[in-house]
Design an enzyme around this catalytic site. Structure first.
Site, short mmCIF file in Angstrom:
data_model
loop_
_atom_site.label_atom_id
_atom_site.label_comp_id
_atom_site.label_asym_id
_atom_site.label_seq_id
_atom_site.Cartn_x
_atom_site.Cartn_y
_atom_site.Cartn_z
N SER A 126 1.64 92.33 -71.53
CA SER A 126 1.52 93.50 -70.49
C SER A 126 0.63 94.68 -71.02
O SER A 126 0.16 95.37 -70.26
CB SER A 126 2.74 94.17 -70.24
N GLY A 127 0.18 94.52 -72.42
CA GLY A 127 -0.29 95.76 -72.88
C GLY A 127 0.34 96.66 -73.37
O GLY A 127 -0.24 97.68 -73.82
N GLY A 183 5.95 94.26 -73.06
CA GLY A 183 6.77 93.09 -72.88
C GLY A 183 5.57 92.04 -72.28
O GLY A 183 4.44 92.13 -72.39
N HIS A 220 4.64 89.83 -68.60
CA HIS A 220 4.78 89.43 -67.04
C HIS A 220 4.61 88.18 -66.70
O HIS A 220 3.64 87.49 -67.47
CB HIS A 220 3.76 90.16 -66.16
N LYS A 268 -18.00 63.73 -9.02
CA LYS A 268 -18.88 64.43 -8.96
C LYS A 268 -19.19 65.20 -10.23
O LYS A 268 -18.05 66.08 -10.84
CB LYS A 268 -19.24 65.47 -7.84
N GLU A 294 -16.08 69.13 -9.98
CA GLU A 294 -16.61 69.88 -8.81
C GLU A 294 -16.42 69.30 -7.26
O GLU A 294 -16.44 70.01 -6.34
CB GLU A 294 -18.22 69.92 -9.12
#
Length: 847
Positions: free
Chosen positions: A172-173, A176, A178, A540, A688
């Site tokens: 995490s810097g 802890g 992640h 048609k 048609e």
């Protein structure tokens, strides 16, 4: 390094100041070094932070000074910084989206060191999407450290893998670890933030129950000594986590850095510095890259397909496939097209083609046009309240809406009342485009349309970026336009007949009997057939009539009713050569070229996209979007012999023996002796009408009562002789004045006006077209004073087609002329001239 610099990043000028200021006292790291790290790490940081509302921690005086926690953007924020608004209980905050290097550089200049983002993203149009990742924050309490966090991470990994999720560790810097795991976005795997939080909470509780000596799931600090807190709460939609690769605001510049699982086994596992991280990226790339793809890679193996699922979430959330016929795209549950697997659309093979566009006329609560460009696997869409601009001096509003699936490009139909966008949708124009520029605030394209030609358009996002205004754009017809005709040099002769599409006389002979003309049917009503056993009935088809000349097993030439060569326009119909009995050549066959919709019904509007094209590039562009089919129903030449003198029943049997049809060539069935059944079938298929052919009739190259056409709705080709201004806006056409040949001396007789069936866009275009054809006197007599009072007369040369209810005595009562009642405009007939118009059903005698 200079303490102040002005730089240009992504086209934006930024003034970078105080570059020598120390932001990290313990390491002496300066703002300039922080900006250098951000520039180097941007290629891997931005994909993980993009489109997520970022909260920021700023240390203007360095990490030894005061920290400012900031959510809302202030007035000093550059207007080009992308942002999204979130409504909280008491206020709305504008959050920065860290989507580009310019924004990241601006954040560094403001001494923003920590970026925190949630586990969900905003969609392209501002809708909040479901979370695309699950996160566990492993936070060591007193007496625990990274080694203990690594052990808990390994236990969590076993559980997550059992759930079909692959976790990726990030130191995490701070203290802890992640763990991130990608969440799939399949239609049947919809998890909102509350659901993901509940899953993460249960996982934390399980780890605590299994390993009570080391794991705790409760936030209480009293329980955390010597243990690792498995913080599941950051999956809450209102919570954020430090973004991967972000710096931390500590004494030294540690980084939230991705790690390998092998590294977690190292007892000396430690946090990493910016220099460490950049070196690892250079050698290993982004270890979190799989997080961007998600575990849907098992189902959809490319990131592009995953992105398509994500981009269509807003579209699908607004629609119920059980209630609307709209397509839902790959992985959707659309019930719109139960026949599509067997229909003509299923024949299209994937090819490398230019991106497509479509403009759909949408009669919803308010009439508007939907402008859609194929981009990154979806149709990026804008609503145009006033349609596409036709004047470079007048821009129109374009409101960006949710992305649509590519299949929507061919959608036409009725969206039921009560559903989102309820109303009628028809295709106004479609084709391909050349991309010149695509940015979040500017798009420039050149459209290529078989029906409306090429034009260059620019879409520009306007200044508003809060609330609904953030989706407001302007659409602009640029002054520089493609396809301007080159001047003809002196001494150059006009194009030869083949270049204009007319067949040279030497090529008009096919088999016996010389030049061939198609036999035409006469309009009739069901009551005109008193002995139905004498007749056969065919559907048609609403398309282009063509005679197919098959000379050998490789050569097919298609000739229109007027003698135009259609061969290069419809190259896929050359397949006919291989489907004719090679021992019976040459042959001439009669049929109708049609463009089928997804339900297998002929769509005259789609067919217009293929009309009048002769250049190979134009034909290929249109062919990639609209394929055509050939419906065969008669034979004129077989074995080189003229068979037009044989009765219909014999020619029909001969036709069936000559051709072994396979798409795109068809031999539609005929019905014998049951007009009611044929009419019911025609209505069911939404055709048609039907064509009745007398069993003993020979093939005459002219109009005959041996063939009768019975339509479900009366239609009539008309010559436009003038227009009347609209009541609301006198500068725009309100109705067209119509005429038909009077049968005496080649003149025209007035048959009424038509004011319905036009879109607002068509009214403007028709007005502009007719203004260049105006004349002072009418080209028709017998116009009642009411219609002539404010009429603008035009040269009577343009032919259109209308439907109508019946014929009635003129409103003046004195002229004895008959008028069409309740006329509705159907469209132009560009292939017809005024001399070609025939009164299909003469009005009955007055009673």
């Amino acid at each position: 390094m200079a303490t102040t610099q002005t730089v240009t990043v992504d086209g934006h000028r930024l003034r970078l100041s105080n570059l020598d200021k120390v932001l990290y006292p313990a390491s002496g790291t300066t703002k300039g070094e922080v900006l250098h790290y951000l520039a180097e790490v941007a290629p891997v940081l931005l994909p993980h932070a993009a489109n997520r509302p970022a909260t920021r921690k700023r240390w203007p005086d360095g990490t030894g000074g005061q920290m400012f926690f900031q959510k809302n953007l202030d007035a000093s924020t550059p207007d080009w910084v992308k942002r999204r608004s979130i409504q909280h209980k008491k206020s709305a905050n504008d959050y920065v989206l860290v989507n580009d290097l310019a924004t990241l550089t601006w954040l560094g200049q403001t001494a923003t060191l920590e970026l925190h983002t949630p586990q969900w993203q905003f969609g392209r149009t501002g809708a909040r999407l479901d979370p695309d990742r699950l996160v566990l924050d492993l936070d060591p309490g007193p007496g625990a450290g990274l080694a203990e966090c690594a052990q808990v991470a390994r236990w969590a990994r076993e559980i997550l893998r059992g759930m079909g999720l692959e976790p990726y560790p990030v130191t995490s810097g701070s203290k802890g670890l992640h763990l991130y795991a990608a969440l799939g976005k399949a239609a049947d795997t919809r998890l909102d933030s509350d659901a993901v939080s509940a899953v993460a909470h249960e996982l934390a509780r399980y780890l605590e129950a299994e390993h009570p000596d080391l794991v705790v799931s409760d936030m209480s600090k009293a329980l955390r000594s010597g243990k690792v807190l498995v913080d599941w709460s950051q999956n809450n939609g209102n919570k954020t986590t430090i973004a991967p690769y972000s710096l931390r605001g500590l004494d030294r510049p540690w980084v939230a850095a991705p790690r390998t699982w092998a590294e977690l086994d190292d007892p000396d596992l430690a946090q990493l510095t910016p220099e460490d991280v950049l070196a690892r990226i250079a050698s290993d790339g982004d270890l979190l890259a799989p997080l961007l793809e998600g575990h849907l890679s098992a189902l959809e193996p490319t990131p592009e397909r995953l992105a398509t699922f994500q981009k269509l979430e807003t579209y699908r959330a607004k629609r119920d496939p059980a209630k609307t016929p709209e397509p839902f795209g790959p992985g959707g549950d659309s019930q719109a097209d139960p026949t599509s697997q067997a229909g003509p659309a299923s024949r299209v093979e994937p090819v490398e083609t230019d991106p497509t566009f479509v403009i759909q006329e949408h009669h919803a609560r308010r009439l508007h046009w939907d402008f859609r460009l194929e981009h990154e696997g979806v149709l990026v869409s804008w609503a145009l309240p006033r349609g596409e601009p036709t004047d470079p001096a007048k821009n129109h509003l374009a409101v960006q809406t949710e992305d649509h699936p590519l299949e929507y490009g061919s959608f036409e139909g009725s969206i039921p009342g009560g559903e989102y966008g309820a109303g009628e949708v028809t295709i106004w124009d479609s084709g391909t485009y050349d991309l010149e520029k695509w940015r979040d605030d500017e798009v420039i394209v050149t459209l290529h349309s078989a029906e409306r030609g090429a034009r260059r358009l620019a879409l520009i996002r306007t200044g508003g970026r809060d609330g609904d205004a953030e989706n407001n754009w302007l659409i602009h017809l640029t002054k520089a336009q493609p396809g301007a005709p080159a001047p003809v040099s002196a001494g150059h002769s006009p194009p030869s007949a083949p270049e204009t599409g007319q067949i040279p006389s030497t090529q008009r002979e096919a088999g016996a009997g010389g030049r061939r003309r198609p036999m035409l049917a006469t309009a009739a009503a069901p009551g005109d057939l008193t002995r139905t056993d004498d007749w056969a009935f065919e559907m048609k088809w609403d398309g282009f009539r063509a005679l197919a000349h098959v000379q050998d097993t490789e050569t097919v030439r298609l000739v229109s009713r007027s003698g135009q060569d259609l061969t290069v326009t419809f190259p896929e119909l050359a397949a006919l050569a291989a489907q004719v009995d090679a021992t019976r050549l040459p042959v001439v066959l009669d049929g109708e070229i049609v463009a089928l919709d997804r339900a297998g019904r002929p769509d005259f509007r789609r067919l217009q996209h293929r009309a009048n094209l002769r250049k190979e590039r134009d034909v290929n562009r249109a062919k990639a979007q609209v394929q055509v089919d050939l419906m065969l129903f008669d034979v004129l030449v077989a074995d080189g012999d003229d068979v037009t003198g044989r009765p219909y029943t014999e020619r029909r049997e001969l036709l069936e023996s000559l051709v072994t049809p396979s798409a795109p060539i068809h031999l539609p069935p005929a019905f014998d002796g049951d007009l009611d059944a044929a009419l019911r079938t025609s209505r069911t298929l939404r055709l048609e009408g039907v064509v009745a052919k007398r069993h003993g009739s020979t093939y005459a190259g002219r109009r005959s009562r041996e063939w009768l056409k019975i339509k479900h709705q009366a239609m009539q080709e008309v010559v436009v002789v003038g227009w009347r201004p609209g009541r609301a806006d006198a500068s725009v056409m309100g109705s067209l004045l119509m005429a038909v040949p009077d049968g005496e001396g080649g003149g025209l007789r007035y048959v009424g006006r038509v004011g319905t069936g036009f879109s607002e866009r068509e009214r403007r275009e028709i007005t502009a077209r007719l203004r260049g054809m105006e004349r002072k006197t009418p080209g028709v007599s017998g116009v009642p004073a009411e219609d002539a009072s404010d009429a603008r007369w035009v040269t009577p040369s343009l032919v259109g087609e209308v439907t109508y209810a019946d014929w009635a005595e003129g409103s003046d009562g004195a002229s004895g002329e008959r008028r069409m009642r309740h006329s509705v405009w159907r469209g132009w007939r560009p292939e017809k001239s005024a001399e070609d118009v025939v009164v299909e059903a003469p009005p009955p005698a007055a009673t």
